[in-house]
Design a protein around this motif. Structure first.
Motif, PDB file in Angstrom:
ATOM      1  N   PHE A 282       0.853  -1.186   0.000  1.00  0.00           N
ATOM      2  CA  PHE A 282       0.000   0.000   0.000  1.00  0.00           C
ATOM      3  C   PHE A 282       0.888   1.234   0.000  1.00  0.00           C
ATOM      4  O   PHE A 282       2.071   1.156   0.320  1.00  0.00           O
ATOM      5  CB  PHE A 282      -0.903   0.020   1.240  1.00  0.00           C
ATOM      6  N   LYS A 283       0.303   2.386  -0.293  1.00  0.00           N
ATOM      7  CA  LYS A 283       1.058   3.640  -0.294  1.00  0.00           C
ATOM      8  C   LYS A 283       1.604   3.957   1.097  1.00  0.00           C
ATOM      9  O   LYS A 283       2.676   4.518   1.257  1.00  0.00           O
ATOM     10  CB  LYS A 283       0.170   4.773  -0.800  1.00  0.00           C
ATOM     11  N   GLY A 284       0.872   3.615   2.095  1.00  0.00           N
ATOM     12  CA  GLY A 284       1.268   3.838   3.487  1.00  0.00           C
ATOM     13  C   GLY A 284       0.411   2.946   4.365  1.00  0.00           C
ATOM     14  O   GLY A 284      -0.324   2.097   3.866  1.00  0.00           O
TER      15      GLY A 284
ATOM     16  N   LYS B 190      -6.170  -2.097  11.211  1.00  0.00           N
ATOM     17  CA  LYS B 190      -4.980  -1.413  10.710  1.00  0.00           C
ATOM     18  C   LYS B 190      -4.230  -2.358   9.789  1.00  0.00           C
ATOM     19  O   LYS B 190      -4.039  -3.533  10.120  1.00  0.00           O
ATOM     20  CB  LYS B 190      -4.028  -1.045  11.861  1.00  0.00           C
ATOM     21  N   TYR B 191      -3.821  -1.821   8.646  1.00  0.00           N
ATOM     22  CA  TYR B 191      -2.964  -2.545   7.709  1.00  0.00           C
ATOM     23  C   TYR B 191      -1.667  -1.758   7.603  1.00  0.00           C
ATOM     24  O   TYR B 191      -1.694  -0.553   7.372  1.00  0.00           O
ATOM     25  CB  TYR B 191      -3.604  -2.610   6.321  1.00  0.00           C
ATOM     26  N   LYS B 192      -0.537  -2.436   7.765  1.00  0.00           N
ATOM     27  CA  LYS B 192       0.750  -1.778   7.553  1.00  0.00           C
ATOM     28  C   LYS B 192       0.940  -1.562   6.058  1.00  0.00           C
ATOM     29  O   LYS B 192       0.181  -2.089   5.242  1.00  0.00           O
ATOM     30  CB  LYS B 192       1.882  -2.633   8.124  1.00  0.00           C
ATOM     31  N   SER B 193       1.956  -0.792   5.682  1.00  0.00           N
ATOM     32  CA  SER B 193       2.181  -0.505   4.263  1.00  0.00           C
ATOM     33  C   SER B 193       2.533  -1.761   3.478  1.00  0.00           C
ATOM     34  O   SER B 193       2.323  -1.822   2.269  1.00  0.00           O
ATOM     35  CB  SER B 193       3.271   0.549   4.079  1.00  0.00           C
ATOM     36  N   THR B 194       3.034  -2.779   4.151  1.00  0.00           N
ATOM     37  CA  THR B 194       3.275  -4.082   3.524  1.00  0.00           C
ATOM     38  C   THR B 194       2.670  -5.155   4.405  1.00  0.00           C
ATOM     39  O   THR B 194       2.919  -5.182   5.612  1.00  0.00           O
ATOM     40  CB  THR B 194       4.790  -4.362   3.372  1.00  0.00           C
ATOM     41  N   ILE B 195       1.852  -6.003   3.813  1.00  0.00           N
ATOM     42  CA  ILE B 195       1.338  -7.154   4.546  1.00  0.00           C
ATOM     43  C   ILE B 195       1.884  -8.405   3.868  1.00  0.00           C
ATOM     44  O   ILE B 195       2.134  -8.412   2.665  1.00  0.00           O
ATOM     45  CB  ILE B 195      -0.197  -7.173   4.640  1.00  0.00           C
TER      46      ILE B 195
END
Length: 176
Positions: free
Chosen positions: A75-77, A90-95
């Motif tokens: 994701f972008k952030g 919450k999702y981190k910028s990379t999952i």
């Protein structure tokens, strides 16, 4: 000696050509064909019997190894949102994780707020018309049709202040 060197050069050239042909045959369609369109992360989820709505809108790119099931989505952030006021995610910028038919395991980068504490969602299972989300020692299940639509970072499923259907949940948290 000049003839031996020329024959040796021809042999090396043949070996190089064979190597290049083998390397090209092992490369992915995307690398070989510049017109190849990479499928979306949401489409790949569908291949494994998961609805696209378990990922929020805005996946920029992803990596996927079909042989092992290892994946990463980018994701972008970081991304956070609430679903009808009941759950904060919450999702981190990379999952990251591993996906197989009906199962996402060793999931990293997704968390849910339970009471006052953020806990990581580590596994998602598809069981018929339900999705089971595990935080390790406990979990909860939800109807699959809750995830037909992708939530949006910041506002979830209620981005236009419209009335959105409520998220149905099994009110019981189960433990393993």
């Amino acid at each position: 000696m000049g003839i031996i060197l020329t024959e040796r050069s021809k042999l090396l050239l043949k070996i190089l050509c064979i190597f290049l042909l083998i390397a090209q045959s092992l490369a992915s369609d995307e690398e070989i064909n510049p017109l190849f369109t990479k499928r979306s992360a949401y489409e790949v989820l569908g291949d494994y019997n998961f609805p696209m709505g378990i990922l929020p809108k805005g996946v920029l790119d992803y990596d996927f190894e079909s042989s092992s099931g290892k994946f990463s989505a980018f994701f972008k952030g970081s991304c956070s949102f609430s679903l009808e006021g009941s759950y904060q995610l919450k999702y981190k910028s990379t999952i990251k994780g591993y996906i197989s038919k009906g199962k996402i395991s060793r999931l990293e980068g997704v968390s849910v707020k339970l009471f006052f504490v953020w806990v990581d969602i580590v596994e998602v299972l598809r069981r018929g018309d339900s999705l089971e989300f595990s935080v390790g020692i406990a979990g909860a299940d939800f109807p699959v049709d809750n995830f037909e639509e992708c939530p949006q970072c910041g506002c979830g499923l209620n981005c236009n202040n419209e009335q959105v259907r409520g998220i149905r949940t099994n009110p019981f948290i189960f433990s393993f």
